[in-house]
Design a protein around this motif. Sequence first.
Motif, PDB file in Angstrom:
ATOM      1  N   TYR A  23     -16.773 -37.647 -17.365  1.00 34.59           N
ATOM      2  CA  TYR A  23     -17.821 -36.630 -17.211  1.00 34.59           C
ATOM      3  C   TYR A  23     -18.463 -36.263 -18.541  1.00 34.59           C
ATOM      4  CZ  TYR A  23     -16.915 -36.059 -12.266  1.00 34.59           C
ATOM      5  OH  TYR A  23     -16.826 -36.280 -10.906  1.00 34.59           O
ATOM      6  N   ASP A  30     -20.139 -35.053 -21.764  1.00 30.29           N
ATOM      7  CA  ASP A  30     -20.408 -33.770 -22.415  1.00 30.29           C
ATOM      8  C   ASP A  30     -20.130 -32.572 -21.520  1.00 30.29           C
ATOM      9  OD1 ASP A  30     -21.160 -35.133 -24.663  1.00 30.29           O
ATOM     10  OD2 ASP A  30     -23.307 -35.063 -24.214  1.00 30.29           O
ATOM     11  N   ALA A  31     -19.971 -32.788 -20.226  1.00 35.91           N
ATOM     12  CA  ALA A  31     -19.642 -31.665 -19.335  1.00 35.91           C
ATOM     13  C   ALA A  31     -18.261 -31.107 -19.648  1.00 35.91           C
ATOM     14  CB  ALA A  31     -19.709 -32.109 -17.874  1.00 35.91           C
ATOM     15  N   THR A  72     -18.142 -26.929 -19.328  1.00 38.84           N
ATOM     16  CA  THR A  72     -19.284 -26.036 -19.499  1.00 38.84           C
ATOM     17  C   THR A  72     -20.392 -26.336 -18.500  1.00 38.84           C
ATOM     18  OG1 THR A  72     -20.178 -27.528 -21.193  1.00 38.84           O
ATOM     19  CG2 THR A  72     -18.828 -25.697 -21.950  1.00 38.84           C
ATOM     20  N   ASP A  73     -20.292 -27.463 -17.825  1.00 38.98           N
ATOM     21  CA  ASP A  73     -21.263 -27.825 -16.795  1.00 38.98           C
ATOM     22  C   ASP A  73     -20.635 -27.524 -15.441  1.00 38.98           C
ATOM     23  OD1 ASP A  73     -23.033 -28.925 -15.023  1.00 38.98           O
ATOM     24  OD2 ASP A  73     -23.198 -30.861 -16.015  1.00 38.98           O
ATOM     25  N   THR A 123     -21.989 -27.524 -12.577  1.00 31.91           N
ATOM     26  CA  THR A 123     -22.456 -28.399 -11.508  1.00 31.91           C
ATOM     27  C   THR A 123     -21.475 -29.544 -11.281  1.00 31.91           C
ATOM     28  OG1 THR A 123     -24.747 -27.881 -12.082  1.00 31.91           O
ATOM     29  CG2 THR A 123     -24.376 -29.821 -10.714  1.00 31.91           C
TER      30      THR A 123
END
Length: 235
Positions: A72, A74-75, A113-114, A116
């Motif tokens: 995933y 940078d999420a 931090t994401d 979604t």
Amino acid sequence: MTDTPAQPHPAALPYGTPDAPRIAVRGDAHLEVDPEIARIGITVTARGKDRRTALDDLTRRNHTALDLVRSYGDAVERLETGTFSLTPQLKEKGRGERVHAYHGRVHITAELTDFTALGELTTRLADLDLTHVDGPSWTLRPDSPAHREARQKAVREAVQRAREYAEALGTTLAALVELADLGTETPEPLHPAAYARTMDYATEDVAPAPLDLEPERQHIHAQVNARFTLHPPTL
């Protein structure tokens, strides 16, 4: 010619006087903001009749979980492998210390931090063999601007409250004597129920739908104590 030594300034009195009365107030600030980080705990387990089988299965499942989280990009802001254990289970009956099986366990922590991607990742992790997922828990970064905003708001409230008291006395503020920070608190949110899948889904053709995880709003409380001197009131 002898220079006259400079006279020291008199120390400020720790209490008010008729010519320089004091007032002490407290400023409080309560903010409700969106979280910045979602934290999940991942526990991978394995069980085998012998030590090597249990360790090999645990290593393979741990790598699978880590590779899935890393996919995933940078999420994921932070990924850590924590405690590891491989424990023998002794037979309940029989003489001597005969091992019935070995239980392996490793714990992983991931911060995202994401939000979604969070629901999809959590669902895919819980779909792995003998993998248990706890969370998410929501939080703010230690250097979040929300903490600064709460502290500044608490100071402004203390000044406003002091001015209102001074106005009620028929005077105005003269100077700030002391400002004490009583801290900024972000209460720990209640963790939702854990999401766990501990059976093999390899025979299923349809992947489970991603979980719909609504971020939990964060409550920040900041407090300050402030002391001011007042101009002599005209009572």
